[in-house]
Design an enzyme around this catalytic site. Structure first.
Site, PDB file in Angstrom:
ATOM      1  N   SER A  70       0.840  -1.201   0.000  1.00  0.00           N
ATOM      2  CA  SER A  70       0.000   0.000   0.000  1.00  0.00           C
ATOM      3  C   SER A  70       0.867   1.240   0.000  1.00  0.00           C
ATOM      4  O   SER A  70       2.026   1.192   0.425  1.00  0.00           O
ATOM      5  CB  SER A  70      -0.871   0.004   1.249  1.00  0.00           C
ATOM      6  OG  SER A  70      -1.600   1.217   1.326  1.00  0.00           O
TER       7      SER A  70
ATOM      8  N   TYR B  47      -3.522  -0.515  10.234  1.00  0.00           N
ATOM      9  CA  TYR B  47      -3.316  -0.859   8.821  1.00  0.00           C
ATOM     10  C   TYR B  47      -1.940  -0.383   8.347  1.00  0.00           C
ATOM     11  O   TYR B  47      -1.203  -1.115   7.691  1.00  0.00           O
ATOM     12  CB  TYR B  47      -4.435  -0.228   7.977  1.00  0.00           C
ATOM     13  CG  TYR B  47      -4.364  -0.576   6.507  1.00  0.00           C
ATOM     14  CD1 TYR B  47      -4.580  -1.887   6.076  1.00  0.00           C
ATOM     15  CD2 TYR B  47      -4.083   0.385   5.541  1.00  0.00           C
ATOM     16  CE1 TYR B  47      -4.515  -2.215   4.720  1.00  0.00           C
ATOM     17  CE2 TYR B  47      -4.019   0.065   4.190  1.00  0.00           C
ATOM     18  CZ  TYR B  47      -4.238  -1.230   3.792  1.00  0.00           C
ATOM     19  OH  TYR B  47      -4.174  -1.557   2.451  1.00  0.00           O
TER      20      TYR B  47
END
Ligand code: NJP
Length: 237
Positions: free
Chosen positions: A138, A151
């Protein structure tokens, strides 16, 4: 062409599109997902004219499951050329609202899953002195965002793991890289693909194209990382 690829998280979203594009390029595929939806993904591709696609229902965080994925792939296709570690989960809330269970689950799927994926394919890739491991990490593996501490932490871990692994296995002709997207229109974090407010976000095709580019690079070349964003996303470079 004629390469064998394992794609995790191929039930929907980015992974399903990666599988489709790899099949279009002539790859033989093992699709992995934790729910029964994965069986449908394989059936869809079979009925679109790709017979060399199988599904294995497996949890990426479970070592026995991942050994079964490798076993089924070797039995069916006789080798493993590419692993796409795509399965991942996300939630975004204030840190004090994150339960320990939430935290553990995030790290089990996003980090342990990536470790186990690599661990189970590496012996075969090392033996053949070739292989490509691509992880969908990500953009938050490179910078931080509020409400996303868990996250973000999981994706920083993935970046660290992949970078170190890349150096460890270079001498075996194995390439390890990450594709790091910003906001992508999928089912991620309990969303639904195709919502009008996500029209300007990256599309699953954009990420799948990056994976194809990385996987099909000439053997002497390692693409360490591809970072991509929708133009509308405010991304601090
Ligand atoms: O999410 P979604 P994406 N074992 O929810 C599977 C990253 N990313 O496509 O288990 C095995 O549509 C699940 O299948 P099932 C993100 O972190 C995204 O967006 O059957 N599989 C489904 O196929 C992730 O790493 C965005 O329910 C498991 C798939 O994973 C990757 O992109 C932004 C599993 C998830 O599909 C793909 O996510 C970004 C398990 N334990 C990074 N748990 C974004 N969308 O904006 C889940 O920066 N799956």
């Amino acid at each position: 062409k004629d390469q064998v690829a394992i794609v995790t998280g191929a039930s929907r979203g980015i992974g399903k599109e990666i599988a489709k594009k790899l099949a279009n390029e002539g790859a033989k595929l093992t699709l992995v997902g934790s729910s029964q939806d994965i069986l449908q993904s394989a059936k869809d591709l079979n009925s679109e004219g790709f017979p060399n696609v199988i599904a294995v229902q497996a949890d990426v965080a479970n070592e026995e499951d991942m050994n079964r994925v490798v076993q089924s792939t070797l039995e069916k296709f006789g080798g493993i050329d590419i692993l796409v570690n795509n399965a991942g989960i996300g939630f975004f809330k204030l840190t004090e609202e994150v339960t320990l269970e939430d935290w553990k689950k995030m790290f089990e799927v996003n980090v342990q899953g990536v470790f186990l994926g690599a661990k189970v394919v590496l012996p075969h890739m090392k033996e053949r002195k070739s292989g490509t491991i691509i992880t969908i990490s990500s953009d938050v593996g490179r910078y931080t965002i509020p409400n996303g501490a868990a996250y973000t932490a999981s994706k920083y871990a993935v970046q660290g793991f992949s970078g170190a692994l890349a150096q460890e296995v270079r001498e075996y002709g194995i390439r390890v890289g990450t594709v790091n997207p910003g906001m992508v229109d999928t089912y991620f974090a309990n969303s639904t693909q195709g919502l009008p407010e996500k029209e300007e976000w990256l599309k699953v095709e954009d990420i799948a194209n990056a994976v194809i580019y990385m996987a099909s690079a000439p053997k002497h070349m390692l693409i360490d990382e591809i970072v991509l964003h929708p133009l509308v996303q405010n991304y601090p470079i």
